[in-house]
Design a protein around this motif. Sequence first.
Motif, PDB file in Angstrom:
ATOM      1  N   GLU A 180       2.786   5.568 -25.942  1.00 16.49           N
ATOM      2  CA  GLU A 180       2.500   4.510 -24.822  1.00 16.49           C
ATOM      3  C   GLU A 180       3.206   4.693 -23.668  1.00 16.49           C
ATOM      4  O   GLU A 180       2.831   4.096 -22.413  1.00 16.49           O
ATOM      5  N   SER A 181       4.229   5.527 -23.712  1.00 11.58           N
ATOM      6  CA  SER A 181       4.912   5.841 -22.319  1.00 11.58           C
ATOM      7  C   SER A 181       4.416   6.614 -21.495  1.00 11.58           C
ATOM      8  O   SER A 181       3.608   7.786 -21.774  1.00 11.58           O
ATOM      9  N   ARG A 182       4.372   6.089 -20.008  1.00  9.84           N
ATOM     10  CA  ARG A 182       3.816   7.174 -19.336  1.00  9.84           C
ATOM     11  C   ARG A 182       4.307   8.260 -18.803  1.00  9.84           C
ATOM     12  O   ARG A 182       5.370   8.112 -17.975  1.00  9.84           O
ATOM     13  N   SER A 183       4.212   9.320 -19.254  1.00 17.23           N
ATOM     14  CA  SER A 183       5.122  10.417 -19.224  1.00 17.23           C
ATOM     15  C   SER A 183       4.476  11.858 -18.586  1.00 17.23           C
ATOM     16  O   SER A 183       5.173  12.892 -18.467  1.00 17.23           O
ATOM     17  N   LEU A 184       3.437  11.730 -17.903  1.00 15.26           N
ATOM     18  CA  LEU A 184       2.887  12.656 -17.239  1.00 15.26           C
ATOM     19  C   LEU A 184       2.239  12.339 -15.948  1.00 15.26           C
ATOM     20  O   LEU A 184       1.389  11.520 -15.898  1.00 15.26           O
ATOM     21  N   LEU A 185       2.694  12.979 -14.814  1.00 12.87           N
ATOM     22  CA  LEU A 185       2.416  12.457 -13.438  1.00 12.87           C
ATOM     23  C   LEU A 185       1.570  13.725 -12.865  1.00 12.87           C
ATOM     24  O   LEU A 185       1.921  14.758 -12.667  1.00 12.87           O
ATOM     25  N   ARG A 186       0.333  13.409 -12.403  1.00 10.74           N
ATOM     26  CA  ARG A 186      -0.400  14.706 -11.626  1.00 10.74           C
ATOM     27  C   ARG A 186      -0.167  14.415 -10.331  1.00 10.74           C
ATOM     28  O   ARG A 186      -0.346  13.513  -9.424  1.00 10.74           O
TER      29      ARG A 186
END
Length: 76
Positions: A46-52
């Motif tokens: 659930e964690s937002r762990s990838l940022l484009r």
Amino acid sequence: MAVADREAEWVADAATRQRVWELYRDAPAPLGYDFWSVFPDGPAGESRSLLRLTPYRLRLADVETLSGRKVPSVWR
């Protein structure tokens, strides 16, 4: 010196997150990193762990530019 202006967005696609996590895990030192040590639920968690980051402008400067003797280069 280089400065990039960019847009950022979270990547929610599990397949893309899995692929990127494996790229980092399998990269040789010092480039590699094991995200599982920080995010135990993995790329599908659930964690937002990838940022484009998508650059739309790159400014380059050297010593002459920083001293004001030359106009900086800008890529768009």
